[in-house]
Motif scaffolding. Sequence first.
Motif, PDB file in Angstrom:
ATOM      1  N   PHE A   1      -5.457 -46.890 -20.016  1.00 45.20           N
ATOM      2  CA  PHE A   1      -5.300 -45.549 -19.648  1.00 45.20           C
ATOM      3  C   PHE A   1      -4.200 -45.006 -20.444  1.00 45.20           C
ATOM      4  N   SER A   2      -4.199 -43.819 -20.950  1.00 46.21           N
ATOM      5  CA  SER A   2      -2.966 -43.304 -21.883  1.00 46.21           C
ATOM      6  C   SER A   2      -1.759 -43.003 -21.211  1.00 46.21           C
ATOM      7  N   LEU A   3      -0.914 -43.702 -21.276  1.00 52.46           N
ATOM      8  CA  LEU A   3       0.488 -43.424 -20.603  1.00 52.46           C
ATOM      9  C   LEU A   3       1.033 -41.909 -20.713  1.00 52.46           C
ATOM     10  N   GLN A   4       0.910 -41.642 -21.743  1.00 52.71           N
ATOM     11  CA  GLN A   4       1.448 -40.106 -22.203  1.00 52.71           C
ATOM     12  C   GLN A   4       0.617 -39.174 -21.186  1.00 52.71           C
ATOM     13  N   PHE A   5      -0.621 -39.030 -21.093  1.00 53.49           N
ATOM     14  CA  PHE A   5      -1.172 -38.390 -20.214  1.00 53.49           C
ATOM     15  C   PHE A   5      -0.791 -38.487 -18.852  1.00 53.49           C
ATOM     16  N   PHE A   6      -0.537 -39.722 -18.440  1.00 52.82           N
ATOM     17  CA  PHE A   6      -0.134 -39.979 -17.103  1.00 52.82           C
ATOM     18  C   PHE A   6       1.189 -39.372 -16.874  1.00 52.82           C
ATOM     19  N   LEU A   7       2.224 -39.463 -17.899  1.00 57.58           N
ATOM     20  CA  LEU A   7       3.399 -38.874 -17.793  1.00 57.58           C
ATOM     21  C   LEU A   7       3.247 -37.388 -17.784  1.00 57.58           C
ATOM     22  N   ILE A   8       2.672 -36.793 -18.448  1.00 58.27           N
ATOM     23  CA  ILE A   8       2.444 -35.284 -18.501  1.00 58.27           C
ATOM     24  C   ILE A   8       1.933 -34.727 -17.136  1.00 58.27           C
ATOM     25  N   ALA A   9       0.918 -35.687 -16.515  1.00 50.91           N
ATOM     26  CA  ALA A   9       0.490 -35.385 -15.130  1.00 50.91           C
ATOM     27  C   ALA A   9       1.378 -35.251 -14.057  1.00 50.91           C
ATOM     28  N   ILE A  10       2.373 -36.397 -14.142  1.00 56.17           N
ATOM     29  CA  ILE A  10       3.323 -36.519 -13.133  1.00 56.17           C
ATOM     30  C   ILE A  10       4.554 -35.440 -13.387  1.00 56.17           C
ATOM     31  N   ILE A  11       4.901 -34.982 -14.642  1.00 56.80           N
ATOM     32  CA  ILE A  11       5.624 -34.033 -14.724  1.00 56.80           C
ATOM     33  C   ILE A  11       5.216 -32.525 -14.295  1.00 56.80           C
ATOM     34  N   PHE A  12       3.671 -32.556 -14.677  1.00 59.91           N
ATOM     35  CA  PHE A  12       3.226 -31.247 -14.065  1.00 59.91           C
ATOM     36  C   PHE A  12       3.218 -31.161 -12.516  1.00 59.91           C
ATOM     37  N   LEU A  13       2.998 -32.333 -12.011  1.00 59.89           N
ATOM     38  CA  LEU A  13       3.146 -32.321 -10.236  1.00 59.89           C
ATOM     39  C   LEU A  13       4.668 -32.046  -9.840  1.00 59.89           C
ATOM     40  N   ILE A  14       5.673 -32.618 -10.509  1.00 59.20           N
ATOM     41  CA  ILE A  14       6.933 -32.387  -9.938  1.00 59.20           C
ATOM     42  C   ILE A  14       7.257 -30.962 -10.216  1.00 59.20           C
ATOM     43  N   PHE A  15       7.035 -30.274 -11.495  1.00 64.31           N
ATOM     44  CA  PHE A  15       7.464 -29.093 -11.680  1.00 64.31           C
ATOM     45  C   PHE A  15       6.613 -28.256 -11.045  1.00 64.31           C
ATOM     46  N   ASP A  16       5.219 -28.256 -10.448  1.00 67.24           N
ATOM     47  CA  ASP A  16       4.566 -27.508  -9.733  1.00 67.24           C
ATOM     48  C   ASP A  16       4.871 -27.441  -8.398  1.00 67.24           C
ATOM     49  N   VAL A  17       5.399 -28.613  -7.766  1.00 70.47           N
ATOM     50  CA  VAL A  17       6.021 -28.774  -6.576  1.00 70.47           C
ATOM     51  C   VAL A  17       7.126 -27.842  -6.464  1.00 70.47           C
ATOM     52  N   GLU A  18       7.871 -27.978  -7.483  1.00 72.37           N
ATOM     53  CA  GLU A  18       9.317 -27.355  -7.308  1.00 72.37           C
ATOM     54  C   GLU A  18       9.288 -25.590  -7.646  1.00 72.37           C
ATOM     55  N   ILE A  19       8.378 -25.221  -8.150  1.00 74.47           N
ATOM     56  CA  ILE A  19       7.757 -23.918  -8.229  1.00 74.47           C
ATOM     57  C   ILE A  19       7.153 -23.446  -7.019  1.00 74.47           C
ATOM     58  N   ALA A  20       6.451 -24.282  -6.408  1.00 72.85           N
ATOM     59  CA  ALA A  20       5.630 -23.979  -5.004  1.00 72.85           C
ATOM     60  C   ALA A  20       6.938 -23.735  -4.027  1.00 72.85           C
ATOM     61  N   LEU A  21       8.173 -24.251  -4.138  1.00 71.31           N
ATOM     62  CA  LEU A  21       9.116 -24.262  -3.264  1.00 71.31           C
ATOM     63  C   LEU A  21      10.190 -23.267  -3.576  1.00 71.31           C
ATOM     64  N   LEU A  22      10.155 -22.820  -4.766  1.00 72.58           N
ATOM     65  CA  LEU A  22      10.849 -21.600  -5.315  1.00 72.58           C
ATOM     66  C   LEU A  22      10.183 -20.366  -4.497  1.00 72.58           C
ATOM     67  N   LEU A  23       8.957 -20.157  -4.858  1.00 73.04           N
ATOM     68  CA  LEU A  23       8.695 -18.844  -4.508  1.00 73.04           C
ATOM     69  C   LEU A  23       8.730 -18.311  -2.988  1.00 73.04           C
ATOM     70  N   PRO A  24       8.908 -19.223  -2.003  1.00 75.28           N
ATOM     71  CA  PRO A  24       9.028 -18.607  -0.733  1.00 75.28           C
ATOM     72  C   PRO A  24      10.426 -18.481  -0.516  1.00 75.28           C
ATOM     73  N   ILE A  25      11.325 -18.816  -1.364  1.00 70.54           N
ATOM     74  CA  ILE A  25      12.722 -18.690  -0.985  1.00 70.54           C
ATOM     75  C   ILE A  25      13.026 -17.333  -0.503  1.00 70.54           C
ATOM     76  N   ILE A  26      12.339 -16.096  -1.174  1.00 69.38           N
ATOM     77  CA  ILE A  26      12.961 -14.745  -0.893  1.00 69.38           C
ATOM     78  C   ILE A  26      12.504 -14.526   0.697  1.00 69.38           C
ATOM     79  N   LYS A  27      11.351 -15.104   1.171  1.00 66.60           N
ATOM     80  CA  LYS A  27      11.078 -14.750   2.471  1.00 66.60           C
ATOM     81  C   LYS A  27      11.706 -15.731   3.548  1.00 66.60           C
ATOM     82  N   THR A  28      12.216 -16.768   3.204  1.00 64.59           N
ATOM     83  CA  THR A  28      12.695 -17.585   4.216  1.00 64.59           C
ATOM     84  C   THR A  28      14.280 -17.364   4.350  1.00 64.59           C
TER      85      THR A  28
END
Length: 116
Positions: free
Chosen positions: A53-80
């Motif tokens: 399995f392409s390790l590079q594809f796996f790393l890109i997918a993990i990085i995307f998930l990490i940054f996606d979760v961080e953005i999802a946590l950043l968006l509701p900061i204004i409301k909370t």
Amino acid sequence: MFLIVKSLMLVLMILMVLILVLNLCSMKTFYDKEKNSPFECGFDPKSNSRTPFSLQFFLIAIIFLIFDVEIALLLPIIKTYNMDNITLIITSNFFIIILLLGLIHEWNQGALNWLK
């Protein structure tokens, strides 16, 4: 009691008629070879399961998930946060700086370079 049983039977009959009509009218065919075969992320399911399995594809997918979760946590900061504007700005900027530092680190490590 009899009224409940009678209405339940009526509902069940209507549901059975709807299921029958929908199955007869559907465009789904059971004879399509591609639709009946399992899809395993682009791999042939009947081949060797130890295909590399392409390790590079796996790393890109993990990085995307990490940054996606961080953005999802950043968006509701204004409301909370019920704080003044300067505290909100400092907190949001601190969070964004951590996010950017992580991105710069991944970039320097070469994890974002698809071709090496």
